[in-house]
Write a protein that holds these residues in place. Structure first.
Motif, PDB file in Angstrom:
ATOM      1  N   ASN A  24      -5.561   7.394   6.619  1.00 29.00           N
ATOM      2  CA  ASN A  24      -6.775   6.591   6.696  1.00 29.00           C
ATOM      3  C   ASN A  24      -6.870   5.658   5.502  1.00 29.00           C
ATOM      4  OD1 ASN A  24      -7.442   9.216   8.283  1.00 29.00           O
ATOM      5  ND2 ASN A  24      -9.012   7.781   8.908  1.00 29.00           N
ATOM      6  N   GLY A  25      -7.472   4.502   5.715  1.00 28.12           N
ATOM      7  CA  GLY A  25      -7.508   3.472   4.690  1.00 28.12           C
ATOM      8  C   GLY A  25      -8.120   3.910   3.380  1.00 28.12           C
ATOM      9  N   ASN A  26      -9.220   4.680   3.438  1.00 20.56           N
ATOM     10  CA  ASN A  26      -9.874   5.060   2.187  1.00 20.56           C
ATOM     11  C   ASN A  26      -8.980   5.959   1.337  1.00 20.56           C
ATOM     12  OD1 ASN A  26     -10.436   7.034   4.301  1.00 20.56           O
ATOM     13  ND2 ASN A  26     -11.763   8.060   2.837  1.00 20.56           N
ATOM     14  N   TYR A  27      -8.238   6.871   1.987  1.00 21.03           N
ATOM     15  CA  TYR A  27      -7.347   7.742   1.225  1.00 21.03           C
ATOM     16  C   TYR A  27      -6.127   6.969   0.706  1.00 21.03           C
ATOM     17  CZ  TYR A  27     -10.142  11.566   3.043  1.00 21.03           C
ATOM     18  OH  TYR A  27     -11.188  12.409   3.350  1.00 21.03           O
ATOM     19  N   ALA A  28      -5.659   5.998   1.475  1.00 20.60           N
ATOM     20  CA  ALA A  28      -4.540   5.176   1.010  1.00 20.60           C
ATOM     21  C   ALA A  28      -4.925   4.398  -0.244  1.00 20.60           C
ATOM     22  CB  ALA A  28      -4.108   4.217   2.120  1.00 20.60           C
ATOM     23  N   ILE A  29      -6.097   3.787  -0.208  1.00 18.10           N
ATOM     24  CA  ILE A  29      -6.541   2.993  -1.351  1.00 18.10           C
ATOM     25  C   ILE A  29      -6.757   3.876  -2.572  1.00 18.10           C
ATOM     26  CG2 ILE A  29      -8.387   1.494  -2.221  1.00 18.10           C
ATOM     27  CD1 ILE A  29      -8.808   0.656   0.762  1.00 18.10           C
ATOM     28  N   SER A  30      -7.316   5.075  -2.361  1.00 18.76           N
ATOM     29  CA  SER A  30      -7.544   5.998  -3.479  1.00 18.76           C
ATOM     30  C   SER A  30      -6.238   6.411  -4.140  1.00 18.76           C
ATOM     31  CB  SER A  30      -8.283   7.246  -2.992  1.00 18.76           C
ATOM     32  OG  SER A  30      -9.593   6.922  -2.577  1.00 18.76           O
ATOM     33  N   ALA A  31      -5.151   6.396  -3.365  1.00 21.41           N
ATOM     34  CA  ALA A  31      -3.833   6.769  -3.905  1.00 21.41           C
ATOM     35  C   ALA A  31      -3.064   5.558  -4.404  1.00 21.41           C
ATOM     36  CB  ALA A  31      -3.030   7.485  -2.826  1.00 21.41           C
ATOM     37  N   ASP A  32      -3.768   4.449  -4.593  1.00 20.77           N
ATOM     38  CA  ASP A  32      -3.184   3.211  -5.118  1.00 20.77           C
ATOM     39  C   ASP A  32      -2.172   2.583  -4.169  1.00 20.77           C
ATOM     40  OD1 ASP A  32      -4.695   3.296  -7.487  1.00 20.77           O
ATOM     41  OD2 ASP A  32      -3.246   4.628  -8.438  1.00 20.77           O
ATOM     42  N   LEU A  33      -2.269   2.921  -2.897  1.00 19.80           N
ATOM     43  CA  LEU A  33      -1.492   2.202  -1.890  1.00 19.80           C
ATOM     44  C   LEU A  33      -2.263   0.957  -1.480  1.00 19.80           C
ATOM     45  CD1 LEU A  33      -0.416   5.238   0.332  1.00 19.80           C
ATOM     46  CD2 LEU A  33       1.094   3.860  -1.118  1.00 19.80           C
ATOM     47  N   LYS A  34      -1.547  -0.083  -1.130  1.00 20.38           N
ATOM     48  CA  LYS A  34      -2.163  -1.314  -0.664  1.00 20.38           C
ATOM     49  C   LYS A  34      -1.816  -1.467   0.822  1.00 20.38           C
ATOM     50  CE  LYS A  34      -1.978  -3.624  -5.160  1.00 20.38           C
ATOM     51  NZ  LYS A  34      -1.615  -2.380  -5.872  1.00 20.38           N
ATOM     52  N   PRO A  35      -2.757  -1.074   1.701  1.00 22.38           N
ATOM     53  CA  PRO A  35      -2.447  -1.062   3.128  1.00 22.38           C
ATOM     54  C   PRO A  35      -1.844  -2.369   3.641  1.00 22.38           C
ATOM     55  CG  PRO A  35      -4.492   0.079   2.748  1.00 22.38           C
ATOM     56  CD  PRO A  35      -4.087  -0.510   1.422  1.00 22.38           C
ATOM     57  N   ALA A  36      -2.390  -3.483   3.233  1.00 18.04           N
ATOM     58  CA  ALA A  36      -1.893  -4.764   3.736  1.00 18.04           C
ATOM     59  C   ALA A  36      -0.460  -5.040   3.295  1.00 18.04           C
ATOM     60  CB  ALA A  36      -2.810  -5.899   3.270  1.00 18.04           C
ATOM     61  N   LYS A  37      -0.014  -4.365   2.243  1.00 24.59           N
ATOM     62  CA  LYS A  37       1.329  -4.592   1.694  1.00 24.59           C
ATOM     63  C   LYS A  37       2.267  -3.407   1.909  1.00 24.59           C
ATOM     64  CE  LYS A  37       3.668  -5.368  -2.750  1.00 24.59           C
ATOM     65  NZ  LYS A  37       3.483  -5.524  -4.211  1.00 24.59           N
ATOM     66  N   ASP A  38       1.748  -2.183   1.744  1.00 27.75           N
ATOM     67  CA  ASP A  38       2.607  -0.999   1.682  1.00 27.75           C
ATOM     68  C   ASP A  38       2.822  -0.290   3.022  1.00 27.75           C
ATOM     69  OD1 ASP A  38       2.873  -1.356  -1.063  1.00 27.75           O
ATOM     70  OD2 ASP A  38       1.116  -0.124  -1.519  1.00 27.75           O
ATOM     71  N   ALA A  39       1.940  -0.517   3.986  1.00 29.36           N
ATOM     72  CA  ALA A  39       2.077   0.190   5.260  1.00 29.36           C
ATOM     73  C   ALA A  39       3.296  -0.300   6.036  1.00 29.36           C
ATOM     74  CB  ALA A  39       0.824  -0.013   6.095  1.00 29.36           C
ATOM     75  N   LEU A  40       4.024   0.641   6.638  1.00 25.18           N
ATOM     76  CA  LEU A  40       5.139   0.257   7.518  1.00 25.18           C
ATOM     77  C   LEU A  40       4.598  -0.457   8.752  1.00 25.18           C
ATOM     78  CD1 LEU A  40       7.309   3.521   7.438  1.00 25.18           C
ATOM     79  CD2 LEU A  40       7.371   1.567   5.875  1.00 25.18           C
TER      80      LEU A  40
END
Length: 276
Positions: free
Chosen positions: A206-222
């Motif tokens: 989920n987006g909120n957990y990705a962002i909290s882990a310093d992932l950038k969904p728009a860039k890091d998601a496959l």
């Protein structure tokens, strides 16, 4: 979102906090009709609490709103706390999740205003593309009904699996009709999906957990969920009957203001998308 042990501690702490709120009557059910005190809102830390804290620090005082933000790591306590009056409102969820929660738990939570969308994404620490996923790869997915179905739809939309016709918001791995990579699925709590990335080949987060882990969904998601015609916008919610609370109305107006839209766009750069 550093490891499972820390997650467990965080979730237990959230539960303890809720108990403390109930015991102390911070905004308890006995005072549910009292709108003179601060509006206490339960929220996931990112981005929900961040957005609420922006409102609190920059907009609330001018609007005459006393806002108190309580952060929770899980997806259950914010609704149960809203139902029992430990908090006045919450901000963390979407309509399919709420519908499922109310049905299964007998709660009476209703949306007030939709604020943003967090696109669900598939992430990996081991491969750089979905094509690189090997046969038999293990994919972690959230174990709650709505987010698991949402995860499977994401994988189906990107050609990794095929779901049977009519598989909707309660789809499970049993509804998969084609699985060319013979993917295996590990069902975990939504908050643990990002922590599972070192143990599985990929995880839907989920987006909120990705962002909290310093992932950038728009860039890091496959692969990333499309925002077009999405039913998964996140909203401010209250227990049914409290929609007309003047404090709730003030917050709803502030959360859909031009200032908040700009804050979301500037801070999250496409990883969180305003829905208004």
């Amino acid at each position: 979102m550093r490891n499972t042990a820390k997650l467990t501690t965080a979730v237990l702490a959230a539960g303890a906090l809720t108990f403390g709120l109930s015991a102390c009557g911070s905004s308890g059910s006995d005072s549910a009709s009292d709108t003179s005190g601060p509006l206490v809102v339960a929220a996931s830390p990112t981005p929900h609490a961040e957005i609420l804290n922006y409102v609190k620090e920059h907009l609330a005082k001018k609007a005459g709103l006393d806002l108190e933000v309580k952060e929770f790591q899980d997806y259950i306590v914010p609704n149960t706390a809203t139902e029992d009056g430990s908090v006045d409102a919450n901000y963390f969820q979407n309509q399919p999740y709420l519908d499922d929660f109310n049905k299964k738990r007998g709660t009476h939570i209703v949306p007030v205003v939709t604020v943003h969308l967090e696109p669900l994404g598939l992430y990996s620490h081991k491969v750089k593309s979905v094509d690189a996923l090997k046969s038999g790869a293990t994919v972690a997915v959230p174990n709650d009904a709505v987010n698991e179905a949402r995860s499977l739809k994401l994988l189906a939309a990107n050609g990794l699996i095929t779901l049977k016709d009519g598989a909707g918001s309660e789809a499970t791995p049993q509804d998969i009709t084609k699985n060319p990579k013979n993917l295996k699925f590990k069902e975990v709590e939504a908050a643990q999906t990002v922590r599972s990335l070192d143990d599985v080949d990929a995880a839907v987060v989920n987006g909120n957990y990705a962002i909290s882990a310093d992932l950038k969904p728009a860039k890091d998601a496959l692969v990333l969920e499309s925002a077009k015609n999405s039913p998964y916008g996140n909203f401010l919610a209250v227990k049914d009957g409290n929609q007309d609370d003047p404090r709730v109305k003030k917050l709803a107006k502030l959360l859909t203001s031009p200032e908040v839209k700009k804050f979301i766009q500037d801070k999250y750069a496409g990883s969180v998308i305003p829905s208004f």
